[in-house]
Write a protein that holds these residues in place. Structure first.
Motif, PDB file in Angstrom:
ATOM      1  N   ALA A 277     -44.182 -20.297 -23.167  1.00  0.00           N
ATOM      2  CA  ALA A 277     -44.104 -21.197 -24.322  1.00  0.00           C
ATOM      3  C   ALA A 277     -44.003 -20.334 -25.572  1.00  0.00           C
ATOM      4  O   ALA A 277     -45.006 -19.924 -26.151  1.00  0.00           O
ATOM      5  N   SER A 278     -42.782 -20.038 -25.978  1.00  0.00           N
ATOM      6  CA  SER A 278     -42.543 -19.146 -27.113  1.00  0.00           C
ATOM      7  C   SER A 278     -42.741 -19.895 -28.426  1.00  0.00           C
ATOM      8  O   SER A 278     -42.935 -21.109 -28.464  1.00  0.00           O
ATOM      9  N   CYS A 279     -42.673 -19.144 -29.528  1.00  0.00           N
ATOM     10  CA  CYS A 279     -42.757 -19.763 -30.857  1.00  0.00           C
ATOM     11  C   CYS A 279     -41.674 -20.825 -31.016  1.00  0.00           C
ATOM     12  O   CYS A 279     -41.926 -21.937 -31.498  1.00  0.00           O
ATOM     13  N   ILE A 280     -40.457 -20.481 -30.601  1.00  0.00           N
ATOM     14  CA  ILE A 280     -39.329 -21.398 -30.759  1.00  0.00           C
ATOM     15  C   ILE A 280     -39.480 -22.616 -29.859  1.00  0.00           C
ATOM     16  O   ILE A 280     -39.143 -23.733 -30.247  1.00  0.00           O
ATOM     17  N   THR A 281     -39.984 -22.409 -28.644  1.00  0.00           N
ATOM     18  CA  THR A 281     -40.156 -23.537 -27.727  1.00  0.00           C
ATOM     19  C   THR A 281     -40.966 -24.642 -28.376  1.00  0.00           C
ATOM     20  O   THR A 281     -40.566 -25.807 -28.386  1.00  0.00           O
ATOM     21  N   CYS A 282     -42.114 -24.292 -28.923  1.00  0.00           N
ATOM     22  CA  CYS A 282     -43.001 -25.313 -29.502  1.00  0.00           C
ATOM     23  C   CYS A 282     -42.528 -25.787 -30.867  1.00  0.00           C
ATOM     24  O   CYS A 282     -42.685 -26.968 -31.196  1.00  0.00           O
ATOM     25  N   HIS A 283     -41.949 -24.880 -31.642  1.00  0.00           N
ATOM     26  CA  HIS A 283     -41.597 -25.235 -33.020  1.00  0.00           C
ATOM     27  C   HIS A 283     -40.161 -25.704 -33.193  1.00  0.00           C
ATOM     28  O   HIS A 283     -39.712 -25.897 -34.328  1.00  0.00           O
ATOM     29  N   GLN A 284     -39.444 -25.901 -32.087  1.00  0.00           N
ATOM     30  CA  GLN A 284     -38.131 -26.525 -32.176  1.00  0.00           C
ATOM     31  C   GLN A 284     -38.067 -27.785 -31.307  1.00  0.00           C
ATOM     32  O   GLN A 284     -36.988 -28.250 -30.951  1.00  0.00           O
ATOM     33  N   ILE A 285     -39.223 -28.346 -30.979  1.00  0.00           N
ATOM     34  CA  ILE A 285     -39.268 -29.648 -30.311  1.00  0.00           C
ATOM     35  C   ILE A 285     -38.976 -30.714 -31.355  1.00  0.00           C
ATOM     36  O   ILE A 285     -39.669 -30.819 -32.372  1.00  0.00           O
ATOM     37  N   SER A 286     -37.926 -31.471 -31.125  1.00  0.00           N
ATOM     38  CA  SER A 286     -37.501 -32.471 -32.113  1.00  0.00           C
ATOM     39  C   SER A 286     -38.129 -33.832 -31.861  1.00  0.00           C
ATOM     40  O   SER A 286     -38.187 -34.676 -32.753  1.00  0.00           O
ATOM     41  N   ASP A 287     -38.607 -34.062 -30.640  1.00  0.00           N
ATOM     42  CA  ASP A 287     -39.296 -35.317 -30.316  1.00  0.00           C
ATOM     43  C   ASP A 287     -40.090 -35.108 -29.040  1.00  0.00           C
ATOM     44  O   ASP A 287     -39.761 -34.232 -28.222  1.00  0.00           O
ATOM     45  N   ALA A 288     -41.141 -35.894 -28.865  1.00  0.00           N
ATOM     46  CA  ALA A 288     -41.968 -35.770 -27.668  1.00  0.00           C
ATOM     47  C   ALA A 288     -42.577 -37.119 -27.335  1.00  0.00           C
ATOM     48  O   ALA A 288     -42.844 -37.934 -28.222  1.00  0.00           O
ATOM     49  N   THR A 289     -42.773 -37.358 -26.055  1.00  0.00           N
ATOM     50  CA  THR A 289     -43.457 -38.562 -25.599  1.00  0.00           C
ATOM     51  C   THR A 289     -44.634 -38.149 -24.724  1.00  0.00           C
ATOM     52  O   THR A 289     -44.786 -36.982 -24.363  1.00  0.00           O
ATOM     53  N   SER A 290     -45.453 -39.107 -24.354  1.00  0.00           N
ATOM     54  CA  SER A 290     -46.638 -38.828 -23.544  1.00  0.00           C
ATOM     55  C   SER A 290     -46.376 -39.011 -22.057  1.00  0.00           C
ATOM     56  O   SER A 290     -47.306 -39.097 -21.268  1.00  0.00           O
ATOM     57  N   LYS A 291     -45.107 -39.047 -21.656  1.00  0.00           N
ATOM     58  CA  LYS A 291     -44.780 -39.233 -20.234  1.00  0.00           C
ATOM     59  C   LYS A 291     -45.132 -38.018 -19.390  1.00  0.00           C
ATOM     60  O   LYS A 291     -45.312 -38.115 -18.180  1.00  0.00           O
TER      61      LYS A 291
END
Length: 603
Positions: A277-291
């Motif tokens: 889980a790199s810096c970019i992985t977490c900080h370039q998530i544009s949307d997320a759901t709880s699925k």
């Protein structure tokens, strides 16, 4: 001709600076060209043209013709202030925490308008006409290409967002090593965290992903990789690989400070893909759901400054100057408001079987039903980051005062990137301070009490600090248990439970708090947790609840008795570590840690 060029260049510098304001909302592709041109043009004009012209202009009118123009001097002062503030912004930057950076930004911004007004006043004064400021208005609109989304695979809910493409290339990813130059403390925390080491450098994960591929077919690895190795999945790689040191598997899980990552970036740039889980992985998530199962959308199409992806040292240096001089867009491209919401974390910290939908990990669902999910009462509401990204000191939440950006704004609560959770062991192989953060968090989770009723010892365990079941996550691979020792008045041991056997496993009959998965025939699935069909037992403690464990003592015991009750934790059972050590013999055994102890005399 020379005067005309001076006027033209001043107006050009002003216009090229003004159009960068949000008021004009120019497209990023235009902005990233205008910004460096504005800086380069301004430096060149000042160094090789304006200085000599201003000197000759002053000499000619002030010393020879004895003309003392107030507006001329005001123009000169404003020109000097704008120039000096611009140089400061370029070479030092404005990261928010430096008062000189803030002052320089405002001088450069508002001084530019003062400069152009004094300039127009000065050049129109001899003509005795048209002294009013000239209106400089521009509006540029550019439509972005339409966005398409594509699912990586049915085994993962991860979606990539890219213009018409179904996958990324390694060069699309920005290596986390680049973040260190401006976020050194955050990088250091992350570099030793379990978020960084959740793929190739995590021996437990590598054994489990390989086992999943061998048992279920290689395609099944993607179910694991969605959260553990999303960058590899996004470029079409179907398996995680061990880091190699020459021809040998390296021991990166012992490495501190991401030395291999920094070395690879220096030699290969973005081409060598980063895992975990790199810096970019977490900080370039544009949307997320709880699925769960990586239920987030990943977009790498951020707004990059000019030369940001340059492979030369000079290009890197220049791009950092551009970012620091105007960091707003850079900051906004790496942060979204929903990152503070628990659904952001739920996208990976809830997990279900990709075929039958059976819930394997339900951390977010547990939190939703807990007293910690109380948005109507802010004093009681706690999201994931309130516990897992807040600094601890002396077993208490003690927000860390400092900066998240070197030289940035001093904050009262810097969200730390240790990601303290439960896996103190692997983090501790690299950083004992980070291990202690996790142990402190674990010690806030519960409290014990003991009582004696009719010859029965009652030990109460209450989940007071975890906003989910205790333990949660891969609770089938977590060991939380009671260790009890009772001695009579003469010091003779009359009862014990929860001791470790010589082979490292917990003795039979101990009181454990965990889930036990079974297959369709109600047989324990062991390492093959994805074979889960029936829940054989679940003795975990929900948030806010108290569990009582009872132990019958010998009726002939001589009172008063001395009771020692301990709540112990071990991140992996011995039998799991034994399986992993067959592949990684250098791995040590996770230690059992004591979270809470109560000693009491009972009559």
């Amino acid at each position: 001709m020379r005067r005309f060029l001076v006027k033209f260049f001043i107006l050009l510098m002003f216009v090229s600076g003004v159009v960068q304001l949000k008021l004009f909302d120019i497209s990023w592709e235009i902005f990233r060209v205008v910004q460096p041109l504005h800086i380069a043009l301004s430096l060149l004009v000042i160094l090789f043209f304006m200085n000599s012209f201003i000197y000759k202009h002053i000499r000619r009118y002030y010393f020879v013709r004895k003309t003392n123009s107030v507006n001329g001097w005001m123009f000169l002062v404003s020109f000097a202030l704008v120039t000096l503030s611009g140089l400061y912004l370029f070479f030092i930057g404005n990261r928010g925490g430096d008062i000189l950076g803030i002052v320089s930004f405002n001088i450069h911004l508002f001084g530019s308008f003062a400069l152009i007004l004094f300039f127009l006043w000065h050049i129109t004064a001899p003509m005795k006409q048209n002294r009013e400021p000239l209106a400089l208005l521009a509006a540029l609109f550019l439509l972005y290409p339409s966005i398409s989304q594509s699912k990586i695979t049915e085994l993962s809910n991860l979606e990539i967002t890219k213009n018409g493409a179904k996958s990324y290339h390694s060069e699309d990813w920005t290596n986390s090593a680049k973040c260190k130059s401006c976020h050194s403390e955050i990088f250091e925390q992350w570099s030793n965290s379990n978020h960084k080491h959740i793929a190739g450098s995590n021996p437990y994960y590598m054994v489990m992903e390989t086992l999943a591929g061998e048992v279920e077919g290689e395609e099944f690895r993607k179910w694991c990789m969605g959260c553990h190795n999303p960058s590899a999945l996004s470029v079409g790689i179907g398996k995680s690989t061990h880091a190699m040191d020459g021809n040998f598997v390296s021991n990166e899980h012992f490495e501190k400070g991401a030395k291999t990552l920094l070395k690879n970036f220096k030699e290969h740039g973005n081409f060598r893909l980063e895992e975990g889980a790199s810096c970019i992985t977490c900080h370039q998530i544009s949307d997320a759901t709880s699925k769960g199962n990586a239920s987030f959308s990943l977009s790498l199409d951020r707004q990059k400054h000019a030369f940001e992806e340059s492979k030369s040292a000079l290009g890197h240096w220049f791009s950092e100057r551009l970012i620091n001089s105007n960091p707003t867009t850079h900051k906004e491209s790496y942060s979204k408001e929903f990152y503070k919401e628990s659904r952001y974390c739920a996208s990976c910290h809830d997990e279900s079987h990709p075929q039958n939908g059976i819930k394997i990990v339900s951390t977010f669902e547990e939190w939703k039903k807990s007293p910690f999910n109380n948005p109507n009462d802010k004093t009681k509401h706690k999201s994931c980051i309130d516990c897992h990204m807040t600094n601890l000191k002396d077993d208490k939440f003690t927000p860390l005062k400092g900066t998240s950006t070197d030289g940035g704004v001093v904050k009262g609560d810097v969200k730390v990137h240790y990601f303290a959770g439960s896996n103190h062991f692997l983090a501790g192989l690299r950083d004992k301070a980070q291990e202690e953060q996790t142990l402190q968090l674990l010690r806030t989770s519960a409290k014990l009490d003991v009582a004696l009723k009719d010859g029965v010892l009652e030990v109460g365990i209450k989940n007071i600090g975890a906003g989910h079941h205790l333990p949660t996550g891969v609770a089938d691979f977590r060991e939380l248990w009671l260790e009890i020792e009772v001695k009579d008045r003469e010091g003779k041991l009359i009862f014990s439970s929860g001791k470790l056997k010589s082979d490292g496993n917990i003795e039979d009959g101990s009181r454990l708090f965990q889930k036990v998965f079974g297959d369709e025939n109600s047989k324990p699935v062991g390492l093959l947790f994805w074979k889960y069909k029936t829940l054989l037992s679940d003795t975990r403690i929900p948030a806010g609840e108290r569990r009582v464990e009872r132990f019958t003592l010998n009726k002939e015991a001589k009172y008063p008795i001395q009771v020692s009750a301990k709540l112990n934790f071990r991140i992996y059972p011995q039998w799991v570590t034994d399986a992993v050590r067959k592949v990684f013999p250098v791995l040590s055994n996770p230690n059992a840690v004591e979270l809470i102890r109560v000693e009491k005399e009972l009559k």
